[in-house]
Design an enzyme around this catalytic site. Structure first.
Site, PDB file in Angstrom:
ATOM      1  N   GLU A 206      45.956 -54.913  32.320  1.00  0.00           N
ATOM      2  CA  GLU A 206      45.962 -53.627  31.624  1.00  0.00           C
ATOM      3  C   GLU A 206      47.253 -53.377  30.849  1.00  0.00           C
ATOM      4  O   GLU A 206      47.532 -52.254  30.426  1.00  0.00           O
ATOM      5  CB  GLU A 206      45.690 -52.508  32.628  1.00  0.00           C
ATOM      6  CG  GLU A 206      44.328 -52.667  33.283  1.00  0.00           C
ATOM      7  CD  GLU A 206      43.971 -51.540  34.230  1.00  0.00           C
ATOM      8  OE1 GLU A 206      44.800 -50.631  34.420  1.00  0.00           O
ATOM      9  OE2 GLU A 206      42.858 -51.575  34.780  1.00  0.00           O
ATOM     10  N   ASP A 243      47.371 -45.870  41.602  1.00  0.00           N
ATOM     11  CA  ASP A 243      46.037 -46.243  42.048  1.00  0.00           C
ATOM     12  C   ASP A 243      46.241 -47.256  43.159  1.00  0.00           C
ATOM     13  O   ASP A 243      46.582 -48.412  42.903  1.00  0.00           O
ATOM     14  CB  ASP A 243      45.226 -46.844  40.894  1.00  0.00           C
ATOM     15  CG  ASP A 243      43.869 -47.380  41.351  1.00  0.00           C
ATOM     16  OD1 ASP A 243      43.496 -47.155  42.523  1.00  0.00           O
ATOM     17  OD2 ASP A 243      43.181 -48.024  40.538  1.00  0.00           O
ATOM     18  N   GLU A 286      45.142 -42.231  43.356  1.00  0.00           N
ATOM     19  CA  GLU A 286      43.752 -42.654  43.191  1.00  0.00           C
ATOM     20  C   GLU A 286      43.384 -43.651  44.279  1.00  0.00           C
ATOM     21  O   GLU A 286      44.182 -44.526  44.616  1.00  0.00           O
ATOM     22  CB  GLU A 286      43.585 -43.290  41.806  1.00  0.00           C
ATOM     23  CG  GLU A 286      42.206 -43.831  41.508  1.00  0.00           C
ATOM     24  CD  GLU A 286      42.170 -44.562  40.173  1.00  0.00           C
ATOM     25  OE1 GLU A 286      41.346 -45.474  40.028  1.00  0.00           O
ATOM     26  OE2 GLU A 286      42.983 -44.226  39.281  1.00  0.00           O
ATOM     27  N   ASP A 313      37.748 -42.952  42.888  1.00  0.00           N
ATOM     28  CA  ASP A 313      37.196 -43.909  41.921  1.00  0.00           C
ATOM     29  C   ASP A 313      36.132 -44.734  42.623  1.00  0.00           C
ATOM     30  O   ASP A 313      34.944 -44.450  42.510  1.00  0.00           O
ATOM     31  CB  ASP A 313      38.313 -44.788  41.353  1.00  0.00           C
ATOM     32  CG  ASP A 313      37.789 -45.925  40.479  1.00  0.00           C
ATOM     33  OD1 ASP A 313      36.622 -45.853  40.038  1.00  0.00           O
ATOM     34  OD2 ASP A 313      38.539 -46.895  40.227  1.00  0.00           O
ATOM     35  N   LYS A 338      34.264 -43.489  34.879  1.00  0.00           N
ATOM     36  CA  LYS A 338      34.098 -44.765  34.182  1.00  0.00           C
ATOM     37  C   LYS A 338      32.628 -44.885  33.784  1.00  0.00           C
ATOM     38  O   LYS A 338      31.773 -45.085  34.653  1.00  0.00           O
ATOM     39  CB  LYS A 338      34.485 -45.927  35.099  1.00  0.00           C
ATOM     40  CG  LYS A 338      35.956 -45.956  35.490  1.00  0.00           C
ATOM     41  CD  LYS A 338      36.214 -47.050  36.511  1.00  0.00           C
ATOM     42  CE  LYS A 338      37.699 -47.210  36.815  1.00  0.00           C
ATOM     43  NZ  LYS A 338      37.944 -48.175  37.910  1.00  0.00           N
ATOM     44  N   ARG A 367      38.316 -49.872  31.823  1.00  0.00           N
ATOM     45  CA  ARG A 367      38.224 -50.879  32.870  1.00  0.00           C
ATOM     46  C   ARG A 367      39.238 -51.977  32.568  1.00  0.00           C
ATOM     47  O   ARG A 367      39.763 -52.063  31.453  1.00  0.00           O
ATOM     48  CB  ARG A 367      36.817 -51.500  32.945  1.00  0.00           C
ATOM     49  CG  ARG A 367      35.687 -50.542  33.263  1.00  0.00           C
ATOM     50  CD  ARG A 367      35.882 -49.695  34.497  1.00  0.00           C
ATOM     51  NE  ARG A 367      36.021 -50.394  35.757  1.00  0.00           N
ATOM     52  CZ  ARG A 367      35.056 -50.521  36.670  1.00  0.00           C
ATOM     53  NH1 ARG A 367      33.868 -49.987  36.439  1.00  0.00           N
ATOM     54  NH2 ARG A 367      35.281 -51.136  37.810  1.00  0.00           N
ATOM     55  N   SER A 368      39.495 -52.824  33.543  1.00  0.00           N
ATOM     56  CA  SER A 368      40.492 -53.874  33.329  1.00  0.00           C
ATOM     57  C   SER A 368      40.024 -54.896  32.298  1.00  0.00           C
ATOM     58  O   SER A 368      40.838 -55.504  31.604  1.00  0.00           O
ATOM     59  CB  SER A 368      40.836 -54.564  34.648  1.00  0.00           C
ATOM     60  OG  SER A 368      39.675 -55.011  35.291  1.00  0.00           O
ATOM     61  N   LYS A 389      42.980 -42.482  31.532  1.00  0.00           N
ATOM     62  CA  LYS A 389      43.626 -43.728  31.947  1.00  0.00           C
ATOM     63  C   LYS A 389      43.146 -44.823  31.013  1.00  0.00           C
ATOM     64  O   LYS A 389      41.954 -45.132  30.992  1.00  0.00           O
ATOM     65  CB  LYS A 389      43.231 -44.096  33.380  1.00  0.00           C
ATOM     66  CG  LYS A 389      44.036 -43.437  34.473  1.00  0.00           C
ATOM     67  CD  LYS A 389      43.592 -43.942  35.836  1.00  0.00           C
ATOM     68  CE  LYS A 389      43.772 -45.431  35.976  1.00  0.00           C
ATOM     69  NZ  LYS A 389      43.336 -45.916  37.317  1.00  0.00           N
TER      70      LYS A 389
END
Length: 430
Positions: A206, A243, A286, A313, A338, A367-368, A389
């Site tokens: 990320e 997170d 998170e 999450d 997400k 997302r990653s 994010k």
């Protein structure tokens, strides 16, 4: 004249990790065209909607998406072509009915979401309006506070750090552009600090740095150094968030921090997190506990819920039914959103609305494994979600979303306001 769907086309493309994903294009009867890319996660909740992969080891190591592509071509396109574009939720319902399962296990959440997002974008192209205005036409809009992942660990990096994301939160500014500038300056200052300490400045999935550090707390300490050296005030302009992705290091009833060679019960790990919050200006945690550790989550909420944002999450997976269960049990006070966890735009918006009604904060998230698609930026502006994010200040797949928000702020002018400290529902004193 009624504008209808005339063509739906899917293409297998690569995401930011070099893995296949779907891109879906929609053409309307007036010639309007738009497309959307579908992201993919590394750290996933067990109750997420199914991301359909081919499983053919001879092609893309089993990660191809030809099955999902075929479902777009053979199921969704025939069902949707000729339908009016106006009611996006109704179009989603057609696809959901075709799949017929709770977790999109028949036709795939990636196939449904790709079409769902492309339809929304195509409607915007036809109306000659930006997506945020299509989703929520109003006079004024709120730009979200970015939660910038500048040190990566866990499943997002190959290093010794257990906690998955260490974030800076530039909530103490008047405009999104000012907050973004602060984040960028801190990111580059952090690189200098890490280099001075002889630490690795390679980046993770990320865009955050992924140094080997002696403990998880050491990540917060080095970020605090970078904030100060960049000329900003921690706890006033810049806050911290994490997170934990605790499901990833939970085994046999214990939370195992390999970097510290310690294992904690739920109550002990709550104390560990509370201690970090006492010593650092942490405003958001998170996935602080395992997704099935509901008793632990209740304890965490009782301990920190009044002063720290506690985000579910893996716990909630953008699913309104699971979120309602959490609301009923008094678990957490915020939800990560997400779209690919639930698999359609309309269900995503439904979950955000439920969170707002329950006074849970909503944070839109990437997302990653990402694409250049910027839909989540428009969703954040269009809805009551007050935070976003989308990674670090590095890698074009992350920066694309920040640049989209800059563009939105610029085109709105005085009609835009920055969520700032109010985004955290009283967790930060104004």
């Amino acid at each position: 004249m009624t504008i209808t769907i005339s063509r739906i086309h899917a293409l297998e493309i690569l995401d930011s990790r070099g893995n296949p994903t779907l891109q879906v294009g929609v053409t309307l009867s007036d010639g309007s065209f738009a497309q959307a890319g579908v992201p993919s996660g590394a750290s996933t909740g067990s109750r997420e909607a199914l991301e359909l992969r081919d499983g053919d080891a001879q092609r893309y190591l089993g990660k191809g998406v030809q099955k999902a592509l075929a479902n777009v071509k053979n199921h969704f396109a025939p069902a949707l072509i000729g339908k009016p574009i106006y009611d996006l939720a109704a179009l989603d319902r057609i696809m959901l009915a075709q799949d017929g399962t709770d977790f999109k296990t028949h036709l795939g959440a990636n196939a449904i979401l790709g079409v769902s997002l492309a339809l929304a974008r195509a409607k915007g192209a036809s109306l000659k309006k930006p997506l945020y205005a299509v989703l929520c036409p109003q006079e004024e809009y709120t730009l979200p506070v970015p939660m910038m992942n500048i040190i990566n660990g866990g499943e997002h990096a190959d290093n010794s750090v257990d906690i998955q994301e260490f974030m800076i939160v530039p909530a103490g500014f008047d405009r999104f552009s000012e907050a973004l500038r602060a984040g960028s300056e801190i990111f580059h200052t952090l690189k200098k600090v890490l280099k001075e300490q002889g630490l690795n400045t390679a980046v993770g999935d990320e865009g955050g740095f992924a140094p080997d550090l002696p403990s998880n707390e050491a990540a917060f300490a080095v970020i605090m150094q970078a904030i100060e050296r960049a000329g900003y005030r921690a706890g006033e302009q810049i806050f911290l968030a994490m997170d934990a992705a605790a499901s990833e290091f939970y085994r046999e009833g214990r939370y195992h921090l390999a970097s510290e060679q310690k294992a904690y019960t739920s109550a002990e790990f709550v104390d560990y997190l509370a201690d970090l919050c006492r010593r650092y200006p942490i405003v958001s945690i998170e996935d602080g506990l395992h997704e099935s550790d509901w008793d632990g989550w209740q304890l965490l909420t009782q301990s920190l819920g009044e002063r720290v944002q506690l985000v579910g999450d893996d716990l909630f997976v953008t699913n309104s039914a699971i979120l309602q269960e959490g609301i009923d049990k008094g678990v957490a006070n915020a939800i990560l959103i997400k779209p690919n966890q639930i698999g359609s735009l309309s269900e995503t918006l439904q979950t955000i609305a439920l969170a707002d009604a329950a006074h849970y904060a909503a944070i839109i998230s990437h997302r990653s494994g990402e694409t250049e698609d910027t839909t989540i930026a428009d969703i954040a502006v269009a809805t009551t979600a007050t935070q976003i994010k989308t990674g670090s200040l590095c890698r074009s797949d992350r920066v694309a979303k920040y640049n989209r928000l800059l563009t939105i702020e610029d085109e709105l002018g005085t009609r835009a306001r920055y969520a700032a400290k109010a985004a955290f529902l009283g967790k930060i004193k104004a």
